[in-house]
Design a protein around this motif. Structure first.
Motif, PDB file in Angstrom:
ATOM      1  N   LEU A  36       0.825  -1.212   0.000  1.00 32.95           N
ATOM      2  CA  LEU A  36       0.000   0.000   0.000  1.00 32.95           C
ATOM      3  C   LEU A  36       0.856   1.258   0.000  1.00 32.95           C
ATOM      4  N   GLY A  37       2.120   1.123   0.435  1.00 30.03           N
ATOM      5  CA  GLY A  37       3.025   2.275   0.419  1.00 30.03           C
ATOM      6  C   GLY A  37       3.832   2.352  -0.864  1.00 30.03           C
ATOM      7  N   ALA A  38       3.632   1.390  -1.764  1.00 32.44           N
ATOM      8  CA  ALA A  38       4.416   1.343  -3.007  1.00 32.44           C
ATOM      9  C   ALA A  38       3.521   1.616  -4.208  1.00 32.44           C
ATOM     10  N   THR A  39       4.157   1.725  -5.382  1.00 30.48           N
ATOM     11  CA  THR A  39       3.378   1.925  -6.611  1.00 30.48           C
ATOM     12  C   THR A  39       3.930   1.006  -7.703  1.00 30.48           C
ATOM     13  N   GLY A  40       3.144   0.893  -8.796  1.00 33.32           N
ATOM     14  CA  GLY A  40       3.623   0.192  -9.987  1.00 33.32           C
ATOM     15  C   GLY A  40       4.010  -1.246  -9.735  1.00 33.32           C
ATOM     16  N   ARG A  41       5.158  -1.629 -10.325  1.00 38.65           N
ATOM     17  CA  ARG A  41       5.603  -3.021 -10.254  1.00 38.65           C
ATOM     18  C   ARG A  41       5.911  -3.435  -8.818  1.00 38.65           C
ATOM     19  N   SER A  42       6.448  -2.504  -8.045  1.00 39.34           N
ATOM     20  CA  SER A  42       6.796  -2.806  -6.649  1.00 39.34           C
ATOM     21  C   SER A  42       5.543  -3.200  -5.862  1.00 39.34           C
ATOM     22  N   ARG A  43       4.435  -2.447  -6.075  1.00 45.66           N
ATOM     23  CA  ARG A  43       3.182  -2.777  -5.376  1.00 45.66           C
ATOM     24  C   ARG A  43       2.712  -4.175  -5.777  1.00 45.66           C
ATOM     25  N   PHE A  99      -5.343  -8.551  -3.955  1.00 48.32           N
ATOM     26  CA  PHE A  99      -5.284  -7.566  -5.043  1.00 48.32           C
ATOM     27  C   PHE A  99      -6.511  -6.661  -5.046  1.00 48.32           C
ATOM     28  N   ALA A 100      -7.673  -7.240  -4.686  1.00 48.54           N
ATOM     29  CA  ALA A 100      -8.900  -6.421  -4.601  1.00 48.54           C
ATOM     30  C   ALA A 100      -8.690  -5.290  -3.598  1.00 48.54           C
ATOM     31  N   VAL A 101      -8.074  -5.630  -2.475  1.00 40.60           N
ATOM     32  CA  VAL A 101      -7.825  -4.632  -1.436  1.00 40.60           C
ATOM     33  C   VAL A 101      -6.716  -3.667  -1.866  1.00 40.60           C
ATOM     34  N   GLY A 102      -5.684  -4.216  -2.509  1.00 37.58           N
ATOM     35  CA  GLY A 102      -4.520  -3.399  -2.888  1.00 37.58           C
ATOM     36  C   GLY A 102      -4.813  -2.363  -3.959  1.00 37.58           C
ATOM     37  N   TYR A 103      -5.775  -2.651  -4.840  1.00 38.73           N
ATOM     38  CA  TYR A 103      -5.990  -1.769  -5.992  1.00 38.73           C
ATOM     39  C   TYR A 103      -7.334  -1.059  -6.000  1.00 38.73           C
ATOM     40  N   SER A 104      -8.180  -1.336  -5.001  1.00 39.63           N
ATOM     41  CA  SER A 104      -9.513  -0.740  -5.053  1.00 39.63           C
ATOM     42  C   SER A 104      -9.513   0.679  -4.495  1.00 39.63           C
ATOM     43  N   GLN A 105     -10.373   1.519  -5.086  1.00 48.97           N
ATOM     44  CA  GLN A 105     -10.528   2.891  -4.584  1.00 48.97           C
ATOM     45  C   GLN A 105     -11.483   2.887  -3.381  1.00 48.97           C
ATOM     46  N   ASP A 106     -12.505   2.053  -3.448  1.00 50.10           N
ATOM     47  CA  ASP A 106     -13.517   2.008  -2.384  1.00 50.10           C
ATOM     48  C   ASP A 106     -13.117   0.958  -1.340  1.00 50.10           C
ATOM     49  N   ARG A 107     -12.574   1.442  -0.223  1.00 46.16           N
ATOM     50  CA  ARG A 107     -12.018   0.536   0.798  1.00 46.16           C
ATOM     51  C   ARG A 107     -13.049  -0.444   1.354  1.00 46.16           C
ATOM     52  N   ALA A 108     -14.244   0.074   1.678  1.00 46.81           N
ATOM     53  CA  ALA A 108     -15.242  -0.784   2.328  1.00 46.81           C
ATOM     54  C   ALA A 108     -15.663  -1.925   1.396  1.00 46.81           C
ATOM     55  N   ARG A 109     -15.897  -1.579   0.118  1.00 48.46           N
ATOM     56  CA  ARG A 109     -16.337  -2.608  -0.827  1.00 48.46           C
ATOM     57  C   ARG A 109     -15.210  -3.620  -1.066  1.00 48.46           C
ATOM     58  N   ALA A 110     -13.981  -3.094  -1.168  1.00 46.16           N
ATOM     59  CA  ALA A 110     -12.817  -3.971  -1.370  1.00 46.16           C
ATOM     60  C   ALA A 110     -12.680  -4.956  -0.217  1.00 46.16           C
ATOM     61  N   LEU A 111     -12.906  -4.457   1.008  1.00 48.71           N
ATOM     62  CA  LEU A 111     -12.792  -5.314   2.195  1.00 48.71           C
ATOM     63  C   LEU A 111     -13.806  -6.441   2.164  1.00 48.71           C
ATOM     64  N   LEU A 112     -15.066  -6.091   1.857  1.00 48.93           N
ATOM     65  CA  LEU A 112     -16.112  -7.109   1.835  1.00 48.93           C
ATOM     66  C   LEU A 112     -15.858  -8.123   0.731  1.00 48.93           C
ATOM     67  N   LEU A 113     -15.519  -7.611  -0.462  1.00 53.96           N
ATOM     68  CA  LEU A 113     -15.253  -8.496  -1.597  1.00 53.96           C
ATOM     69  C   LEU A 113     -14.016  -9.355  -1.328  1.00 53.96           C
ATOM     70  N   GLY A 114     -12.944  -8.696  -0.870  1.00 50.98           N
ATOM     71  CA  GLY A 114     -11.685  -9.402  -0.588  1.00 50.98           C
ATOM     72  C   GLY A 114     -11.846 -10.428   0.515  1.00 50.98           C
ATOM     73  N   GLY A 115     -12.571 -10.045   1.579  1.00 44.36           N
ATOM     74  CA  GLY A 115     -12.780 -10.950   2.718  1.00 44.36           C
ATOM     75  C   GLY A 115     -13.597 -12.172   2.330  1.00 44.36           C
ATOM     76  N   LEU A 116     -14.645 -11.913   1.540  1.00 43.76           N
ATOM     77  CA  LEU A 116     -15.515 -13.008   1.096  1.00 43.76           C
ATOM     78  C   LEU A 116     -14.728 -13.971   0.193  1.00 43.76           C
ATOM     79  N   THR A 117     -14.010 -13.401  -0.780  1.00 46.77           N
ATOM     80  CA  THR A 117     -13.228 -14.217  -1.727  1.00 46.77           C
ATOM     81  C   THR A 117     -12.170 -15.036  -0.997  1.00 46.77           C
ATOM     82  N   THR A 118     -11.400 -14.341  -0.148  1.00 48.46           N
ATOM     83  CA  THR A 118     -10.299 -15.007   0.556  1.00 48.46           C
ATOM     84  C   THR A 118     -10.826 -16.081   1.505  1.00 48.46           C
ATOM     85  N   GLY A 119     -11.910 -15.752   2.215  1.00 49.33           N
ATOM     86  CA  GLY A 119     -12.513 -16.716   3.150  1.00 49.33           C
ATOM     87  C   GLY A 119     -13.004 -17.958   2.435  1.00 49.33           C
ATOM     88  N   LEU A 120     -13.683 -17.748   1.292  1.00 47.99           N
ATOM     89  CA  LEU A 120     -14.158 -18.892   0.505  1.00 47.99           C
ATOM     90  C   LEU A 120     -12.970 -19.678  -0.044  1.00 47.99           C
TER      91      LEU A 120
END
Length: 257
Positions: A36-43, A99-120
Motif C-alpha cells: 500500500l506504500g508502493a506503486t507500480g511493479r513494486s506494489r 489484489f482487490a484490497v490493494g488496488y480498489s478505490q472504495d475501501r469498504a467494498r474492497a474489504l467485503l469483496l476481498g474478505g468473502l473471496t479469501t474466506g471462501l
C-alpha cells in the motif's frame, strides 16, 4: 464408525500448525502494508508475496494439522494432484482478495469483496484437501459445522485484510497475526469436527501417498520458504527508511567536497 483422532502426535501438530498460520499471516500483513506504500511493479510484487505467504501459510497449517489426523481401523493416504491443487487454490484465491484490497478505490467494498473471496478460498482449500483423503470407508460431513467453518473463514479473512489496511505498527501486526492464526486454526478444527468416517475394513492397498512421504516434505519446504521470505521482508528497508537514509547521506557528501 471409525474413531477419529485429531492429535495422534499430541500437542505437536496443533501447535506447529498454529505457528505456521501465524507466520504466514504476519508475513502477508507486512507485505500488504508495504504494497500500500508502493506503486507500480513494486506494489504488484509485494501483493504477490503477500498472497503466496498467506496462501502457503494456511495450506501448511492445514496439512501439518492433518499429520496428526488418524482414523482407527484404516490407513490414510493422500491424492497427490488434488493436494497440490488445494495449495494452488489457496494462493490464487487469497491473491484475488489481496489484489482487490490493494488496488480498489472504495475501501469498504474492497474489504467485503476481498474478505468473502479469501474466506471462501481458505474454505475451498480445506475441503479440497479433505477430498484428497483416501481411506477404507466413507467420509461424512455435518452440514451445520461445515457452514460454520466457512463463516469463520470469511470473518477471519475479512478481519485480516482490515488489519492489513489499518495496522502499521509491528506490535499491532503481531497481535493481528496471532488472532488470524487462531481464526484459521479454529476454522480448520471446526471443519474437522464436522467429519465422521464410516470405516469399511479392507486389506486392499490404498492409492496415493502417505502423509510422511508427501505432505511432510512439502510442508517443510513451504515452511522454509515462509521463514526465508520473512527474513528478506524484515531486512528490506521501507520507503520511509530509504528516504531517511538518503537524506542522512546528503550532508556528508556535500561536506566532503
Amino acid at each position: 464408525m471409525g474413531h477419529l483422532d485429531h492429535a495422534t502426535f499430541g500437542w505437536l501438530t496443533p501447535v506447529l500448525s498454529y505457528v505456521m498460520a501465524c507466520t504466514g499471516a504476519a508475513l502477508g500483513l507486512r507485505c500488504t502494508v508495504r504494497a500500500l506504500g508502493a506503486t507500480g511493479r513494486s506494489r504488484r510484487n509485494w501483493l504477490l508475496t503477500a498472497a503466496s505467504a498467506i496462501g502457503t501459510g494456511i495450506w501448511t497449517m492445514h496439512f501439518l494439522a492433518m499429520l496428526g489426523f488418524g482414523v482407527t481401523g484404516t490407513e490414510i493416504r493422500y491424492d497427490v494432484p488434488l493436494t497440490i491443487l488445494s495449495l494452488l487454490v489457496a494462493v490464487v484465491v487469497v491473491g484475488i482478495g489481496v489484489f482487490a484490497v490493494g488496488y480498489s478505490q472504495d475501501r469498504a467494498r474492497a474489504l467485503l469483496l476481498g474478505g468473502l473471496t479469501t474466506g471462501l478460498g481458505v474454505a475451498s482449500m480445506h475441503y479440497l484437501g479433505m477430498a484428497a483423503l483416501r481411506l477404507h470407508g466413507a467420509v461424512h460431513y455435518d452440514p451445520v459445522l461445515v457452514a460454520l467453518s466457512v463463516l469463520i473463514a470469511v470473518v477471519a479473512a475479512t478481519a485480516a485484510l482490515w488489519a492489513g489496511l489499518n495496522i502499521k505498527s509491528p506490535v499491532a501486526v503481531t497481535v493481528a497475526s496471532l488472532v488470524m492464526g487462531a481464526a484459521v486454526s479454529s476454522m480448520h478444527y471446526t471443519g474437522m469436527f464436522a467429519v465422521s468416517v464410516q470405516v469399511t475394513p479392507s486389506g486392499a492397498a490404498l492409492p496415493g501417498a502417505t502423509a510422511m512421504q508427501f505432505i511432510f516434505p512439502l510442508a517443510v519446504g513451504l515452511g522454509s520458504y515462509l521463514f526465508l521470505t520473512s527474513a528478506f521482508v524484515a531486512l528490506s528497508p521501507t520507503a520511509g527508511e530509504r528516504a531517511a537514509s538518503a537524506s542522512a547521506q546528503r550532508p556528508i557528501q556535500s561536506g566532503a567536497r
